[in-house]
Design a protein around this motif. Structure first.
Motif, PDB file in Angstrom:
ATOM      1  N   LYS A  60      20.068 174.677  81.895  1.00 20.31           N
ATOM      2  CA  LYS A  60      21.176 174.589  80.943  1.00 20.31           C
ATOM      3  C   LYS A  60      22.192 175.663  81.292  1.00 20.31           C
ATOM      4  CE  LYS A  60      18.207 172.783  77.263  1.00 20.31           C
ATOM      5  NZ  LYS A  60      17.642 173.004  75.895  1.00 20.31           N
ATOM      6  N   LEU A  61      23.343 175.222  81.815  1.00 19.73           N
ATOM      7  CA  LEU A  61      24.390 176.152  82.186  1.00 19.73           C
ATOM      8  C   LEU A  61      25.316 176.406  81.004  1.00 19.73           C
ATOM      9  CD1 LEU A  61      25.315 174.631  85.677  1.00 19.73           C
ATOM     10  CD2 LEU A  61      23.584 176.354  85.135  1.00 19.73           C
ATOM     11  N   GLY A  62      25.799 177.655  80.905  1.00 18.17           N
ATOM     12  CA  GLY A  62      26.724 177.981  79.829  1.00 18.17           C
ATOM     13  C   GLY A  62      26.258 179.179  79.027  1.00 18.17           C
ATOM     14  N   PRO A  63      27.045 179.591  78.026  1.00 18.78           N
ATOM     15  CA  PRO A  63      26.735 180.782  77.217  1.00 18.78           C
ATOM     16  C   PRO A  63      25.370 180.682  76.541  1.00 18.78           C
ATOM     17  CG  PRO A  63      28.994 180.049  76.837  1.00 18.78           C
ATOM     18  CD  PRO A  63      28.327 178.969  77.647  1.00 18.78           C
ATOM     19  N   GLN A  64      24.677 181.828  76.471  1.00 15.81           N
ATOM     20  CA  GLN A  64      23.369 181.917  75.832  1.00 15.81           C
ATOM     21  C   GLN A  64      23.454 182.761  74.565  1.00 15.81           C
ATOM     22  OE1 GLN A  64      20.795 180.079  77.243  1.00 15.81           O
ATOM     23  NE2 GLN A  64      22.429 179.406  78.609  1.00 15.81           N
ATOM     24  N   ASN A  65      22.522 182.543  73.641  1.00 12.86           N
ATOM     25  CA  ASN A  65      22.497 183.256  72.368  1.00 12.86           C
ATOM     26  C   ASN A  65      22.329 184.752  72.604  1.00 12.86           C
ATOM     27  OD1 ASN A  65      22.041 184.276  69.803  1.00 12.86           O
ATOM     28  ND2 ASN A  65      20.648 182.639  69.204  1.00 12.86           N
ATOM     29  N   ALA A  66      23.267 185.570  72.105  1.00  8.35           N
ATOM     30  CA  ALA A  66      23.234 187.016  72.317  1.00  8.35           C
ATOM     31  C   ALA A  66      21.986 187.655  71.727  1.00  8.35           C
ATOM     32  CB  ALA A  66      24.482 187.663  71.723  1.00  8.35           C
ATOM     33  N   ALA A  67      21.406 187.040  70.689  1.00  7.14           N
ATOM     34  CA  ALA A  67      20.221 187.603  70.037  1.00  7.14           C
ATOM     35  C   ALA A  67      19.005 187.620  70.965  1.00  7.14           C
ATOM     36  CB  ALA A  67      19.901 186.816  68.774  1.00  7.14           C
ATOM     37  N   LEU A  68      19.035 186.826  72.030  1.00  4.37           N
ATOM     38  CA  LEU A  68      17.915 186.783  72.958  1.00  4.37           C
ATOM     39  C   LEU A  68      17.763 188.076  73.750  1.00  4.37           C
ATOM     40  CD1 LEU A  68      18.503 183.196  74.387  1.00  4.37           C
ATOM     41  CD2 LEU A  68      16.505 183.910  73.059  1.00  4.37           C
ATOM     42  N   PHE A  69      18.817 188.870  73.812  1.00  6.59           N
ATOM     43  CA  PHE A  69      18.826 190.035  74.693  1.00  6.59           C
ATOM     44  C   PHE A  69      18.758 191.368  73.952  1.00  6.59           C
ATOM     45  CE2 PHE A  69      21.213 186.487  76.501  1.00  6.59           C
ATOM     46  CZ  PHE A  69      20.504 186.261  77.673  1.00  6.59           C
ATOM     47  N   VAL A  70      18.347 191.344  72.690  1.00  8.23           N
ATOM     48  CA  VAL A  70      18.206 192.571  71.902  1.00  8.23           C
ATOM     49  C   VAL A  70      16.789 192.662  71.338  1.00  8.23           C
ATOM     50  CG1 VAL A  70      20.652 192.662  71.298  1.00  8.23           C
ATOM     51  CG2 VAL A  70      19.057 191.462  69.794  1.00  8.23           C
ATOM     52  N   ILE A  71      16.331 193.881  71.084  1.00  6.02           N
ATOM     53  CA  ILE A  71      15.012 194.091  70.506  1.00  6.02           C
ATOM     54  C   ILE A  71      15.019 193.602  69.058  1.00  6.02           C
ATOM     55  CG2 ILE A  71      13.247 195.798  69.937  1.00  6.02           C
ATOM     56  CD1 ILE A  71      13.677 195.499  72.889  1.00  6.02           C
ATOM     57  N   PRO A  72      14.099 192.719  68.682  1.00  2.00           N
ATOM     58  CA  PRO A  72      14.082 192.222  67.299  1.00  2.00           C
ATOM     59  C   PRO A  72      13.801 193.340  66.287  1.00  2.00           C
ATOM     60  CG  PRO A  72      12.738 190.851  68.760  1.00  2.00           C
ATOM     61  CD  PRO A  72      13.079 192.084  69.521  1.00  2.00           C
TER      62      PRO A  72
ATOM     63  N   ASN B 167      25.723 190.196  82.504  1.00  2.00           N
ATOM     64  CA  ASN B 167      24.917 191.324  82.986  1.00  2.00           C
ATOM     65  C   ASN B 167      23.591 191.464  82.247  1.00  2.00           C
ATOM     66  OD1 ASN B 167      26.130 192.080  80.562  1.00  2.00           O
ATOM     67  ND2 ASN B 167      26.102 194.239  81.071  1.00  2.00           N
ATOM     68  N   LEU B 168      23.218 190.451  81.465  1.00  2.76           N
ATOM     69  CA  LEU B 168      21.974 190.487  80.704  1.00  2.76           C
ATOM     70  C   LEU B 168      20.995 189.454  81.250  1.00  2.76           C
ATOM     71  CD1 LEU B 168      23.540 190.642  77.124  1.00  2.76           C
ATOM     72  CD2 LEU B 168      22.600 192.556  78.432  1.00  2.76           C
ATOM     73  N   TYR B 169      19.724 189.816  81.230  1.00  5.82           N
ATOM     74  CA  TYR B 169      18.676 188.946  81.771  1.00  5.82           C
ATOM     75  C   TYR B 169      17.446 189.045  80.881  1.00  5.82           C
ATOM     76  CZ  TYR B 169      14.801 187.609  84.890  1.00  5.82           C
ATOM     77  OH  TYR B 169      13.683 187.041  85.436  1.00  5.82           O
ATOM     78  N   ARG B 170      16.815 187.899  80.631  1.00  3.43           N
ATOM     79  CA  ARG B 170      15.580 187.870  79.859  1.00  3.43           C
ATOM     80  C   ARG B 170      14.600 186.908  80.515  1.00  3.43           C
ATOM     81  NH1 ARG B 170      14.199 187.105  73.472  1.00  3.43           N
ATOM     82  NH2 ARG B 170      12.172 186.096  73.730  1.00  3.43           N
ATOM     83  N   GLU B 171      13.336 187.320  80.524  1.00  3.62           N
ATOM     84  CA  GLU B 171      12.275 186.481  81.061  1.00  3.62           C
ATOM     85  C   GLU B 171      11.073 186.533  80.129  1.00  3.62           C
ATOM     86  OE1 GLU B 171       8.889 186.750  84.487  1.00  3.62           O
ATOM     87  OE2 GLU B 171      10.830 187.678  84.898  1.00  3.62           O
ATOM     88  N   ASP B 172      10.532 185.373  79.781  1.00  4.37           N
ATOM     89  CA  ASP B 172       9.306 185.262  78.987  1.00  4.37           C
ATOM     90  C   ASP B 172       8.207 184.666  79.851  1.00  4.37           C
ATOM     91  OD1 ASP B 172      10.824 186.144  76.893  1.00  4.37           O
ATOM     92  OD2 ASP B 172      10.671 184.333  75.677  1.00  4.37           O
TER      93      ASP B 172
ATOM     94  N   LEU C 229       4.596 188.226  77.237  1.00  3.69           N
ATOM     95  CA  LEU C 229       5.402 189.390  77.605  1.00  3.69           C
ATOM     96  C   LEU C 229       6.848 188.964  77.785  1.00  3.69           C
ATOM     97  CD1 LEU C 229       5.429 192.431  78.482  1.00  3.69           C
ATOM     98  CD2 LEU C 229       5.229 191.602  80.834  1.00  3.69           C
ATOM     99  N   THR C 230       7.755 189.759  77.240  1.00  2.00           N
ATOM    100  CA  THR C 230       9.191 189.525  77.394  1.00  2.00           C
ATOM    101  C   THR C 230       9.798 190.705  78.130  1.00  2.00           C
ATOM    102  OG1 THR C 230       9.422 188.165  75.411  1.00  2.00           O
ATOM    103  CG2 THR C 230      11.402 189.282  76.191  1.00  2.00           C
ATOM    104  N   ILE C 231      10.601 190.418  79.147  1.00  2.36           N
ATOM    105  CA  ILE C 231      11.341 191.444  79.870  1.00  2.36           C
ATOM    106  C   ILE C 231      12.821 191.230  79.615  1.00  2.36           C
ATOM    107  CG2 ILE C 231      11.913 192.410  82.133  1.00  2.36           C
ATOM    108  CD1 ILE C 231       9.060 192.934  81.302  1.00  2.36           C
ATOM    109  N   ILE C 232      13.503 192.278  79.164  1.00  2.00           N
ATOM    110  CA  ILE C 232      14.953 192.237  78.960  1.00  2.00           C
ATOM    111  C   ILE C 232      15.575 193.292  79.869  1.00  2.00           C
ATOM    112  CG2 ILE C 232      16.858 192.592  77.337  1.00  2.00           C
ATOM    113  CD1 ILE C 232      15.021 191.622  75.118  1.00  2.00           C
ATOM    114  N   LYS C 233      16.554 192.884  80.647  1.00  2.00           N
ATOM    115  CA  LYS C 233      17.195 193.814  81.577  1.00  2.00           C
ATOM    116  C   LYS C 233      18.700 193.776  81.418  1.00  2.00           C
ATOM    117  CE  LYS C 233      17.292 195.227  86.429  1.00  2.00           C
ATOM    118  NZ  LYS C 233      18.738 195.376  86.590  1.00  2.00           N
ATOM    119  N   ARG C 234      19.301 194.950  81.392  1.00  2.00           N
ATOM    120  CA  ARG C 234      20.758 195.071  81.384  1.00  2.00           C
ATOM    121  C   ARG C 234      21.156 195.682  82.715  1.00  2.00           C
ATOM    122  NH1 ARG C 234      19.723 197.470  76.280  1.00  2.00           N
ATOM    123  NH2 ARG C 234      20.526 199.471  77.027  1.00  2.00           N
TER     124      ARG C 234
END
Length: 338
Positions: free
Chosen positions: A271-283, A155-160, A168-173
């Motif tokens: 690249k299919l498969g699990p992605q790094n969870a850190a990509l979807f949080v505000i640094p 349910n998480l999405y990120r676009e750079d 610009l980075t967009i993070i959507k839950r």
């Protein structure tokens, strides 16, 4: 420097074309044919013609018929996207009547369907929920290109991407409809969007035609033409190149009958498969600001609007009108439906 808020929405809508790459081709399995009868009623709004209202009643009846055959959860968008060779629909009866101050259109249909083929199509239509890809969107024959990197984790999405020349980075839950926009000046803006609402602008007829195989990006892809017709007579045509190894559309060319442009979207480095969870949080170290415009006025980072033309704005204005953007967005089940 003024950055209208609706440009963020348009950015997300147009880049949802890229996200639609995760939808694979429909299955070719057959099986025993089952016939079901279903009905539905649609209330006309002020902008509907009678033919459009009947088309909406037809689609809703079609969804009710599908739900009688499958145990899978389906949306109006799913049903509308099914090619004609999966569902054979016959109208048995239809009526229109005035209910108070509202005109209601009722329709009864009979649907012949191959359950195995339907289940396979719905399963593949849900696509992948964990992936990464690098995408490019541009107008056919044009010089300007929009390049983006996309990550998805359930349910998480990120676009750079670049926005007016600035990173610009967009993070959507999608579970709570929170959208966060981050800039490279260590500021971010957060918006809580309303829950997704149904999209009424859905195709009433979908045809898929095989165009054989073609080598693209060093891949022997399956090429096909997908034609979607709408109640108002608008036709959306899309040529797709599908990678049979990953069942992923690696390129698509989309045109609309009411526009004189073709939008091209390409997908590479999948690249299919699990992605790094850190990509979807505000640094750590980022500060929240009140408005989207403040992202670009605090710190004066990047390139100003006066010296950098936004290719996304030009592309969306020239290529696809608002209705087409909603169609493309709806193709991914409302993940970016604003």
């Amino acid at each position: 420097m003024n950055f209208p808020r609706n440009l963020l929405v348009r950015s997300l809508l147009f880049c949802s074309i890229l996200l639609a790459f995760c939808f694979p081709c429909l299955a070719e399995s057959g099986g025993e044919v089952q016939e079901v009868t279903a009905e539905a009623t649609y209330q006309m709004n002020d902008n509907d013609t009678l033919s459009q209202a009947e088309a909406q009643a037809w689609l809703r009846a079609k969804k009710n018929a599908v739900e009688k055959v499958t145990s899978s959860s389906v949306t109006m968008e799913n049903v509308a996207s099914l090619p004609n060779d999966i569902l054979k629909v016959t109208v048995l009866d239809k009526k229109s009547k005035l209910n108070g101050t509202v005109i209601e259109c009722w329709m009864q249909i009979q649907v012949a369907v191959q359950p195995e083929k339907l289940e396979a199509a719905l399963k593949e239509m849900r696509g992948y929920d964990e992936y990464f890809f690098e995408g490019t969107v541009y107008l056919k024959g044009g010089d300007e290109k929009i390049r983006t990197r996309v990550w998805s984790s359930k349910n998480l999405y990120r676009e750079d991407r670049l926005y007016y020349g600035m990173p610009l980075t967009i993070i959507k839950r999608s579970d709570d409809q929170v959208v966060q926009a981050l800039c490279n000046n260590k500021y971010y803006e957060e918006t809580l969007k309303k829950k997704d609402t149904p999209i009424d602008d859905l195709p009433i007829n979908v045809e898929v035609k095989s165009l054989g195989n073609e080598t693209i990006f060093d891949i022997t892809a399956q090429k096909r033409l997908r034609t979607q017709t709408y109640a108002d007579g608008k036709v959306l045509k899309e040529v797709q190149w599908n990678d049979p190894a990953t069942n992923w559309v690696i390129k698509r060319e989309t045109s609309v009958s009411t526009a004189n442009k073709t939008a091209v979207a390409e997908c590479r480095n999948i690249k299919l498969g699990p992605q790094n969870a850190a990509l979807f949080v505000i640094p750590v170290g980022y500060t929240k600001c009140a408005t989207f415009a403040e992202l670009f006025t605090v710190g004066n980072v990047g390139t100003s609007q006066s010296t950098q033309t936004d290719p996304l704005q030009k592309a969306t204005d020239a290529a696809l009108e608002a209705a087409a953007q909603r169609v493309l967005d709806g193709a991914i089940g409302g993940l970016l439906n604003f």
